[in-house]
Design a protein around this motif. Structure first.
Motif, PDB file in Angstrom:
ATOM      1  N   SER A   1      90.724  45.221  76.501  1.00  0.00           N
ATOM      2  CA  SER A   1      91.469  45.600  77.692  1.00  0.00           C
ATOM      3  C   SER A   1      92.294  46.862  77.447  1.00  0.00           C
ATOM      4  CB  SER A   1      92.379  44.449  78.121  1.00  0.00           C
ATOM      5  OG  SER A   1      93.186  44.807  79.220  1.00  0.00           O
ATOM      6  N   ALA A   2      92.952  46.930  76.287  1.00  0.00           N
ATOM      7  CA  ALA A   2      93.737  48.119  75.952  1.00  0.00           C
ATOM      8  C   ALA A   2      92.829  49.338  75.843  1.00  0.00           C
ATOM      9  CB  ALA A   2      94.491  47.905  74.646  1.00  0.00           C
ATOM     10  N   GLY A   3      91.633  49.161  75.263  1.00  0.00           N
ATOM     11  CA  GLY A   3      90.688  50.264  75.156  1.00  0.00           C
ATOM     12  C   GLY A   3      90.264  50.773  76.526  1.00  0.00           C
ATOM     13  N   ALA A   4      90.027  49.839  77.462  1.00  0.00           N
ATOM     14  CA  ALA A   4      89.643  50.237  78.823  1.00  0.00           C
ATOM     15  C   ALA A   4      90.755  51.031  79.487  1.00  0.00           C
ATOM     16  CB  ALA A   4      89.286  48.999  79.638  1.00  0.00           C
ATOM     17  N   ARG A   5      92.023  50.635  79.266  1.00  0.00           N
ATOM     18  CA  ARG A   5      93.144  51.363  79.869  1.00  0.00           C
ATOM     19  C   ARG A   5      93.242  52.779  79.304  1.00  0.00           C
ATOM     20  NH1 ARG A   5      95.946  46.630  78.595  1.00  0.00           N
ATOM     21  NH2 ARG A   5      97.453  47.733  77.268  1.00  0.00           N
ATOM     22  N   ILE A   6      93.008  52.902  78.012  1.00  0.00           N
ATOM     23  CA  ILE A   6      93.068  54.225  77.388  1.00  0.00           C
ATOM     24  C   ILE A   6      91.944  55.117  77.914  1.00  0.00           C
ATOM     25  CG2 ILE A   6      92.742  55.443  75.189  1.00  0.00           C
ATOM     26  CD1 ILE A   6      94.173  53.025  73.845  1.00  0.00           C
ATOM     27  N   LEU A   7      90.733  54.564  78.004  1.00  0.00           N
ATOM     28  CA  LEU A   7      89.578  55.352  78.443  1.00  0.00           C
ATOM     29  C   LEU A   7      89.631  55.678  79.936  1.00  0.00           C
ATOM     30  CD1 LEU A   7      86.815  53.489  76.405  1.00  0.00           C
ATOM     31  CD2 LEU A   7      87.736  55.776  75.951  1.00  0.00           C
ATOM     32  N   ALA A   8      90.486  54.976  80.693  1.00  0.00           N
ATOM     33  CA  ALA A   8      90.632  55.268  82.121  1.00  0.00           C
ATOM     34  C   ALA A   8      91.371  56.589  82.346  1.00  0.00           C
ATOM     35  CB  ALA A   8      91.372  54.124  82.818  1.00  0.00           C
ATOM     36  N   ARG A   9      92.013  57.119  81.329  1.00  0.00           N
ATOM     37  CA  ARG A   9      92.671  58.408  81.430  1.00  0.00           C
ATOM     38  C   ARG A   9      91.621  59.537  81.438  1.00  0.00           C
ATOM     39  NH1 ARG A   9      96.714  57.766  76.223  1.00  0.00           N
ATOM     40  NH2 ARG A   9      97.673  55.751  76.757  1.00  0.00           N
ATOM     41  N   HIS A  10      92.056  60.719  81.769  1.00  0.00           N
ATOM     42  CA  HIS A  10      91.191  61.880  81.608  1.00  0.00           C
ATOM     43  C   HIS A  10      90.939  62.089  80.117  1.00  0.00           C
ATOM     44  CE1 HIS A  10      89.756  66.025  81.643  1.00  0.00           C
ATOM     45  NE2 HIS A  10      89.530  65.871  82.955  1.00  0.00           N
ATOM     46  N   PRO A  11      89.715  62.442  79.733  1.00  0.00           N
ATOM     47  CA  PRO A  11      89.415  62.602  78.301  1.00  0.00           C
ATOM     48  C   PRO A  11      90.378  63.506  77.542  1.00  0.00           C
ATOM     49  CG  PRO A  11      87.389  62.613  79.548  1.00  0.00           C
ATOM     50  CD  PRO A  11      88.509  62.569  80.551  1.00  0.00           C
ATOM     51  N   ARG A  12      90.964  64.504  78.201  1.00  0.00           N
ATOM     52  CA  ARG A  12      91.900  65.380  77.485  1.00  0.00           C
ATOM     53  C   ARG A  12      93.196  64.650  77.109  1.00  0.00           C
ATOM     54  NH1 ARG A  12      92.237  67.799  82.724  1.00  0.00           N
ATOM     55  NH2 ARG A  12      94.141  67.157  83.819  1.00  0.00           N
ATOM     56  N   ASP A  13      93.429  63.476  77.756  1.00  0.00           N
ATOM     57  CA  ASP A  13      94.632  62.691  77.458  1.00  0.00           C
ATOM     58  C   ASP A  13      94.360  61.517  76.531  1.00  0.00           C
ATOM     59  OD1 ASP A  13      96.242  64.296  79.125  1.00  0.00           O
ATOM     60  OD2 ASP A  13      95.591  63.183  80.902  1.00  0.00           O
ATOM     61  N   TRP A  14      93.125  61.433  76.034  1.00  0.00           N
ATOM     62  CA  TRP A  14      92.835  60.369  75.077  1.00  0.00           C
ATOM     63  C   TRP A  14      93.523  60.648  73.740  1.00  0.00           C
ATOM     64  CZ3 TRP A  14      86.765  60.324  75.714  1.00  0.00           C
ATOM     65  CH2 TRP A  14      86.438  59.689  76.923  1.00  0.00           C
ATOM     66  N   PRO A  15      93.998  59.620  73.056  1.00  0.00           N
ATOM     67  CA  PRO A  15      94.447  59.820  71.666  1.00  0.00           C
ATOM     68  C   PRO A  15      93.231  60.094  70.794  1.00  0.00           C
ATOM     69  CG  PRO A  15      94.492  57.491  72.238  1.00  0.00           C
ATOM     70  CD  PRO A  15      94.168  58.222  73.504  1.00  0.00           C
ATOM     71  N   ASP A  16      93.452  60.743  69.663  1.00  0.00           N
ATOM     72  CA  ASP A  16      92.325  60.970  68.755  1.00  0.00           C
ATOM     73  C   ASP A  16      92.279  59.929  67.637  1.00  0.00           C
ATOM     74  OD1 ASP A  16      94.359  61.800  67.056  1.00  0.00           O
ATOM     75  OD2 ASP A  16      93.813  63.920  67.113  1.00  0.00           O
ATOM     76  N   ALA A  17      93.214  58.958  67.670  1.00  0.00           N
ATOM     77  CA  ALA A  17      93.197  57.872  66.693  1.00  0.00           C
ATOM     78  C   ALA A  17      93.948  56.666  67.239  1.00  0.00           C
ATOM     79  CB  ALA A  17      93.821  58.313  65.372  1.00  0.00           C
ATOM     80  N   LEU A  18      93.489  55.492  66.861  1.00  0.00           N
ATOM     81  CA  LEU A  18      94.112  54.237  67.275  1.00  0.00           C
ATOM     82  C   LEU A  18      94.426  53.409  66.033  1.00  0.00           C
ATOM     83  CD1 LEU A  18      91.589  53.294  70.129  1.00  0.00           C
ATOM     84  CD2 LEU A  18      93.789  54.469  70.391  1.00  0.00           C
ATOM     85  N   PHE A  19      95.670  52.965  65.932  1.00  0.00           N
ATOM     86  CA  PHE A  19      96.063  52.026  64.882  1.00  0.00           C
ATOM     87  C   PHE A  19      96.382  50.699  65.558  1.00  0.00           C
ATOM     88  CE2 PHE A  19      99.902  50.653  62.127  1.00  0.00           C
ATOM     89  CZ  PHE A  19      99.138  49.688  61.479  1.00  0.00           C
ATOM     90  N   ALA A  20      95.557  49.706  65.320  1.00  0.00           N
ATOM     91  CA  ALA A  20      95.743  48.384  65.921  1.00  0.00           C
ATOM     92  C   ALA A  20      96.527  47.498  64.962  1.00  0.00           C
ATOM     93  CB  ALA A  20      94.391  47.741  66.234  1.00  0.00           C
TER      94      ALA A  20
END
Length: 336
Positions: free
Chosen positions: A227-246
């Motif tokens: 679910s968190a991944g879907a929320r992140i990917l719902a942003r414009h690609p230029r606003d995606w983080p380049d790394a995720l620490f879970a």
């Protein structure tokens, strides 16, 4: 119907006390009485209730273990380590999963106290200080697992989660990542806040070049990670983080699943992912997952060993055992 000690006494023509002495202190009973009781036992097929005998003697052969997420393989391995150590002392582990629920946590603590277990291992969710104090007053030893005892009132066995969080983000920074998201929650869990604290420390040490944001989850599960991944990917690609620490591997696997299914970003070329715990599934993921390893079985074995020592000596001084975390690098961050 089970044969009782009274049945044995009646057939042997002796008192119940004499039968008890034959079973527990035969040297104090005449040879004639021993022979008569032994013959009655053989004839009736009597089997003594060992658990009840130990309970009456004030020594239980069981230990309670309360964990906060039974679905997390990390805790399964911790319990397994405790079981491996317990078998050396002919101790059985009674296991309860609170599923991160305070009411269930209280239920299991009450149950194990009623059962008069020899001791209690607990990976707590809520504040259990007062409950553990009441257990200690009742003669039941307690050891915190996967939770550092900040005030030192109880023994604890844990991993330095702050250092682990710092290791994870330092690794991401070393691979060139600058827009990092910490994904985790709930934030009333000490493990989550400690890992975030370590992540923030690493980001701050890197200066203004690194941006660390927080993406909150309500639980540390695969579904919450997805679910968190879907929320992140719902942003414009230029606003995606380049790394995720879970904050644990289950969340990281959910994040990985969301990114792979979406298909627009590549791991780790576009978004790197690192988790925490290094559960067996981490290395077997579609993209093998980097993680911060905790020595899960060693944690369980050490906690059980300390618990048995404190059960034998209630006046022993509580001790805090903290294992160092270990960075395990795989393809989800290195591209190897």
């Amino acid at each position: 119907m089970a044969v009782s000690i009274r049945d044995v006494a009646q057939l042997a023509g002796v008192s119940v006390g004499t039968v008890s002495n034959v079973l527990n202190r035969p040297e104090e009973v005449s040879a004639d009485s021993v022979e008569r009781v032994t013959k009655a036992i053989d004839e009736l097929g009597y089997v003594r209730n060992e658990a009840a005998r130990k309970l009456r003697a004030g020594v239980s052969s069981t230990v309670g273990f309360v964990v906060l997420n039974g679905q997390n393989p990390f805790y399964n391995d911790v319990v397994r380590g405790a079981e491996d150590e317990a078998t050396k002392s002919s101790i059985a582990i009674l296991y309860g999963n609170t599923d991160e629920d305070v009411a269930r946590e209280k239920l299991y603590i009450d149950l194990f106290q009623d059962q008069q277990v020899r001791g209690l291992l607990i990976a707590p969710y809520g504040d259990v200080t007062s409950r553990l104090q009441s257990l200690r007053a009742a003669g039941i030893a307690t050891v915190l697992v996967d939770r550092f005892s900040g005030d030192g009132r109880f023994s604890s066995v844990s991993v330095d989660s702050v250092a682990g969080g710092r290791l994870a983000v330092e690794h991401l920074i070393a691979t060139g990542r600058r827009r990092i998201a910490f994904v985790g929650g709930p934030f009333d869990m000490r493990q989550v806040t400690d890992r975030l604290a370590g992540a923030r420390a690493a980001a701050e040490n890197a200066g203004d070049q690194v941006d660390l944001e927080v993406v909150a989850t309500s639980a540390m599960t695969v579904d919450e990670g997805s679910s968190a991944g879907a929320r992140i990917l719902a942003r414009h690609p230029r606003d995606w983080p380049d790394a995720l620490f879970a904050s644990n591997d289950l969340l990281a696997l959910g994040l990985l699943q969301a990114i792979v299914v979406d298909g627009r970003a590549r791991v780790p070329a576009d978004i790197a992912i690192i988790g925490f715990d290094d559960i067996p599934f981490a290395g077997a993921a579609a993209v093998p997952l980097s993680s911060i390893r905790q020595p899960s079985r060693m944690i369980g074995r050490t906690a059980l060993r300390i618990l048995m020592e404190e059960a034998a000596d209630p006046d022993s001084i509580p001790r805090q055992t903290v294992f160092p975390p270990e960075l395990i690098v795989r393809a989800s961050t290195s591209g190897a």
